[in-house]
Design a protein around this motif. Structure first.
Motif, PDB file in Angstrom:
ATOM      1  N   ALA A  52      -9.617   0.425 -15.066  1.00 42.40           N
ATOM      2  CA  ALA A  52      -8.626   0.559 -13.994  1.00 42.40           C
ATOM      3  C   ALA A  52      -8.668   1.973 -13.424  1.00 42.40           C
ATOM      4  O   ALA A  52      -8.691   2.172 -12.207  1.00 42.40           O
ATOM      5  CB  ALA A  52      -7.228   0.238 -14.519  1.00 42.40           C
ATOM      6  N   THR A  55     -12.122   2.435 -11.421  1.00 45.82           N
ATOM      7  CA  THR A  55     -12.436   1.643 -10.223  1.00 45.82           C
ATOM      8  C   THR A  55     -11.324   1.632  -9.181  1.00 45.82           C
ATOM      9  O   THR A  55     -11.581   1.325  -8.035  1.00 45.82           O
ATOM     10  CB  THR A  55     -12.762   0.180 -10.591  1.00 45.82           C
ATOM     11  N   VAL A  56     -10.093   1.950  -9.613  1.00 48.74           N
ATOM     12  CA  VAL A  56      -8.997   1.879  -8.647  1.00 48.74           C
ATOM     13  C   VAL A  56      -8.810   3.243  -7.980  1.00 48.74           C
ATOM     14  O   VAL A  56      -8.759   4.262  -8.651  1.00 48.74           O
ATOM     15  CB  VAL A  56      -7.701   1.408  -9.337  1.00 48.74           C
ATOM     16  N   ASN A  64      -2.905   2.974  -0.175  1.00 45.51           N
ATOM     17  CA  ASN A  64      -2.458   2.108  -1.274  1.00 45.51           C
ATOM     18  C   ASN A  64      -3.593   2.027  -2.285  1.00 45.51           C
ATOM     19  O   ASN A  64      -4.738   2.335  -1.972  1.00 45.51           O
ATOM     20  CB  ASN A  64      -2.125   0.716  -0.730  1.00 45.51           C
ATOM     21  N   LEU A  65      -3.289   1.631  -3.514  1.00 46.62           N
ATOM     22  CA  LEU A  65      -4.333   1.556  -4.529  1.00 46.62           C
ATOM     23  C   LEU A  65      -5.147   0.268  -4.365  1.00 46.62           C
ATOM     24  O   LEU A  65      -4.599  -0.793  -4.088  1.00 46.62           O
ATOM     25  CB  LEU A  65      -3.718   1.596  -5.931  1.00 46.62           C
ATOM     26  N   THR A  66      -6.444   0.375  -4.541  1.00 44.22           N
ATOM     27  CA  THR A  66      -7.338  -0.775  -4.406  1.00 44.22           C
ATOM     28  C   THR A  66      -8.623  -0.499  -5.173  1.00 44.22           C
ATOM     29  O   THR A  66      -8.939   0.654  -5.465  1.00 44.22           O
ATOM     30  CB  THR A  66      -7.667  -1.043  -2.918  1.00 44.22           C
ATOM     31  N   ASP A  67      -9.356  -1.562  -5.525  1.00 42.81           N
ATOM     32  CA  ASP A  67     -10.654  -1.343  -6.145  1.00 42.81           C
ATOM     33  C   ASP A  67     -11.788  -1.582  -5.151  1.00 42.81           C
ATOM     34  O   ASP A  67     -12.955  -1.568  -5.513  1.00 42.81           O
ATOM     35  CB  ASP A  67     -10.823  -2.205  -7.412  1.00 42.81           C
ATOM     36  N   CYS A  71      -7.965  -1.811   1.217  1.00 38.61           N
ATOM     37  CA  CYS A  71      -7.100  -2.745   0.501  1.00 38.61           C
ATOM     38  C   CYS A  71      -7.047  -4.058   1.282  1.00 38.61           C
ATOM     39  O   CYS A  71      -7.364  -4.100   2.466  1.00 38.61           O
ATOM     40  CB  CYS A  71      -5.701  -2.146   0.324  1.00 38.61           C
ATOM     41  N   PRO A  72      -6.671  -5.173   0.629  1.00 37.76           N
ATOM     42  CA  PRO A  72      -6.678  -6.485   1.300  1.00 37.76           C
ATOM     43  C   PRO A  72      -5.785  -6.511   2.542  1.00 37.76           C
ATOM     44  O   PRO A  72      -6.058  -7.263   3.476  1.00 37.76           O
ATOM     45  CB  PRO A  72      -6.138  -7.435   0.231  1.00 37.76           C
ATOM     46  N   PRO A  90       2.840   2.499  -4.337  1.00 36.98           N
ATOM     47  CA  PRO A  90       2.255   1.167  -4.251  1.00 36.98           C
ATOM     48  C   PRO A  90       3.227   0.064  -4.679  1.00 36.98           C
ATOM     49  O   PRO A  90       3.174  -1.052  -4.179  1.00 36.98           O
ATOM     50  CB  PRO A  90       1.063   1.237  -5.209  1.00 36.98           C
TER      51      PRO A  90
ATOM     52  N   ASN B   5      -2.853  -5.216  -5.060  1.00 39.94           N
ATOM     53  CA  ASN B   5      -4.094  -5.164  -4.302  1.00 39.94           C
ATOM     54  C   ASN B   5      -5.297  -4.825  -5.155  1.00 39.94           C
ATOM     55  O   ASN B   5      -6.401  -4.795  -4.680  1.00 39.94           O
ATOM     56  CB  ASN B   5      -3.954  -4.125  -3.202  1.00 39.94           C
ATOM     57  N   ALA B   6      -5.084  -4.517  -6.416  1.00 40.69           N
ATOM     58  CA  ALA B   6      -6.186  -4.059  -7.245  1.00 40.69           C
ATOM     59  C   ALA B   6      -6.211  -4.840  -8.553  1.00 40.69           C
ATOM     60  O   ALA B   6      -5.359  -4.648  -9.416  1.00 40.69           O
ATOM     61  CB  ALA B   6      -6.053  -2.570  -7.508  1.00 40.69           C
ATOM     62  N   LEU B   7      -7.187  -5.732  -8.686  1.00 37.70           N
ATOM     63  CA  LEU B   7      -7.270  -6.579  -9.872  1.00 37.70           C
ATOM     64  C   LEU B   7      -7.298  -5.790 -11.183  1.00 37.70           C
ATOM     65  O   LEU B   7      -6.585  -6.155 -12.122  1.00 37.70           O
ATOM     66  CB  LEU B   7      -8.485  -7.517  -9.762  1.00 37.70           C
ATOM     67  N   PRO B   8      -8.092  -4.688 -11.287  1.00 37.95           N
ATOM     68  CA  PRO B   8      -8.110  -3.968 -12.568  1.00 37.95           C
ATOM     69  C   PRO B   8      -6.724  -3.468 -12.987  1.00 37.95           C
ATOM     70  O   PRO B   8      -6.423  -3.388 -14.171  1.00 37.95           O
ATOM     71  CB  PRO B   8      -9.056  -2.787 -12.298  1.00 37.95           C
ATOM     72  N   LEU B   9      -5.872  -3.176 -12.003  1.00 31.42           N
ATOM     73  CA  LEU B   9      -4.506  -2.739 -12.297  1.00 31.42           C
ATOM     74  C   LEU B   9      -3.692  -3.890 -12.876  1.00 31.42           C
ATOM     75  O   LEU B   9      -2.884  -3.697 -13.787  1.00 31.42           O
ATOM     76  CB  LEU B   9      -3.823  -2.269 -11.020  1.00 31.42           C
ATOM     77  N   LEU B  12      -4.804  -4.401 -16.439  1.00 32.17           N
ATOM     78  CA  LEU B  12      -4.253  -3.357 -17.308  1.00 32.17           C
ATOM     79  C   LEU B  12      -2.768  -3.610 -17.579  1.00 32.17           C
ATOM     80  O   LEU B  12      -2.309  -3.518 -18.723  1.00 32.17           O
ATOM     81  CB  LEU B  12      -4.454  -1.976 -16.676  1.00 32.17           C
ATOM     82  N   TYR B  32       0.419   1.972 -13.333  1.00 32.50           N
ATOM     83  CA  TYR B  32       0.375   2.945 -12.240  1.00 32.50           C
ATOM     84  C   TYR B  32       0.290   4.366 -12.793  1.00 32.50           C
ATOM     85  O   TYR B  32      -0.385   5.223 -12.244  1.00 32.50           O
ATOM     86  CB  TYR B  32       1.603   2.815 -11.329  1.00 32.50           C
ATOM     87  N   VAL B  34      -1.160   5.324 -15.506  1.00 30.74           N
ATOM     88  CA  VAL B  34      -2.542   5.590 -15.956  1.00 30.74           C
ATOM     89  C   VAL B  34      -3.386   6.088 -14.778  1.00 30.74           C
ATOM     90  O   VAL B  34      -4.236   6.960 -14.933  1.00 30.74           O
ATOM     91  CB  VAL B  34      -3.159   4.326 -16.599  1.00 30.74           C
ATOM     92  N   MET B  35      -3.098   5.563 -13.585  1.00 31.51           N
ATOM     93  CA  MET B  35      -3.838   5.989 -12.384  1.00 31.51           C
ATOM     94  C   MET B  35      -3.648   7.482 -12.125  1.00 31.51           C
ATOM     95  O   MET B  35      -4.525   8.131 -11.575  1.00 31.51           O
ATOM     96  CB  MET B  35      -3.335   5.226 -11.146  1.00 31.51           C
TER      97      MET B  35
END
Lengths: 200, 200
Positions: A52, A55-56, A64-67, A71-72, A90, B5-9, B12, B32, B34-35
């Motif tokens: 996480a 990649t994020v 905004n946070l995205t990988d 973002c979508p 976020p 918006n972020a699958l790895p998040l 986690l 969040y 951890v980010m």
């Protein structure tokens, strides 16, 4: 935990204790819980943390946070790019998306101006917001920060920067929350509800 | 978090939510957080989880958690091996050590008998306790499980197994906690305090 018999457990508990809202007692309990997990669960947990974090990152448009690169929401051509909702974090995007009513886009500040915590405008994503508006196509900016001292100050600060750019700047409505009981409403909320009353 | 918006998040947060006492909202907040950590902090955190799980195991004598063959208490020749304090979990050892008064050794059961949770005597470290006593040199076993239904049942069960071995079995004293107010004491505690009254 200083009296514990296993140093790696102490180290782990200290890591847990650095997380927000987790005191030393809870951290110790979490460390003991990790001991009861299976090898594969432990590996998956540790991997999830590293993955996480690796990649994020922030969306190159709205922060905004995205990988992905975008973002979508920014990538979705069905969203109205002429309305930007400015939020603190976020989590607030998630909250607005839950309403399923907002069709515009977002801008995530990653904090609020708070000199007491040493958070100055420069450490927020305000420059990126100004750049988006200077690129054109934006008609309205909704200041959707929390109704706290820091949230209000940040909304005021940004709106003053935006006004000269000829963009409409609005603020979320404040009043009674749906389902509230008048008797228990605090006086500031009640005053806001009275001040912002509408024709029925 | 399903709308994130972020699958790895999301992944986690789901890992955090499996930890005891952490709901989905807190888990999301931790993810969040951890980010916002640095690369090295994240690596150290993930490593601490894996290392603790890999290196920490049960002491071959008392079943307390340790990263050595024996825990520091069992290894310490200054401790009195003739008195064994039987506790539910490693946390209880830490609590007793904090008193700085107890000089005997421990035995960690890793649970309490609780048929409703499918915890039967076989899944506790009772066999290991019996073996220690059969090896000789033990004069007293203090049953120091919690004063709950499961704690009492476990203390009773073990004391019945120990009696035939000719060892003295004792139970922690129950009464008013130091600093308590009589008025607010529950009736069972008050009854215990009355029943176990001492000459002054």
């Amino acid at each position: 935990m200083a009296e514990s018999n296993a140093l790696p457990l102490v180290v782990l508990a200290e890591h847990f204790a650095k997380l927000p809202g987790i005191g030393m007692k809870s951290a110790q309990r979490l460390a003991y819980f990790v001991m009861s997990m299976s090898d594969s669960e432990v590996k998956a947990f540790a991997d999830a943390i590293v993955t996480a974090h690796k990649t994020v990152h922030e969306c190159s448009i709205c922060c905004n946070l995205t990988d992905k690169e975008l973002c979508p929401i920014c990538e979705n051509p069905g969203r109205d790019g002429s309305v930007i909702c400015v939020v603190e974090s976020p989590k607030d995007v998630t909250a607005f998306e839950r309403t399923k009513e907002y069709k515009g886009v977002y801008h995530v500040l990653h904090g609020l101006i708070s000199p007491i915590d040493n958070v100055m405008p420069d450490s927020l994503r305000i420059k990126q917001l100004l750049a988006r508006i200077q690129n054109g196509g934006v008609e309205e900016v909704i200041m959707a920060t929390n109704p706290t001292v820091e949230g209000e100050a940040t909304a005021m600060y940004i709106s003053r920067l935006l006004k000269p750019l000829g963009v409409r700047v609005t603020r979320l409505a404040f009043g009674l929350p749906v389902g509230a009981v008048l008797e228990y409403a605090d006086e500031v909320t009640l005053y806001k509800a009275l001040e912002n009353r509408n024709e029925i």
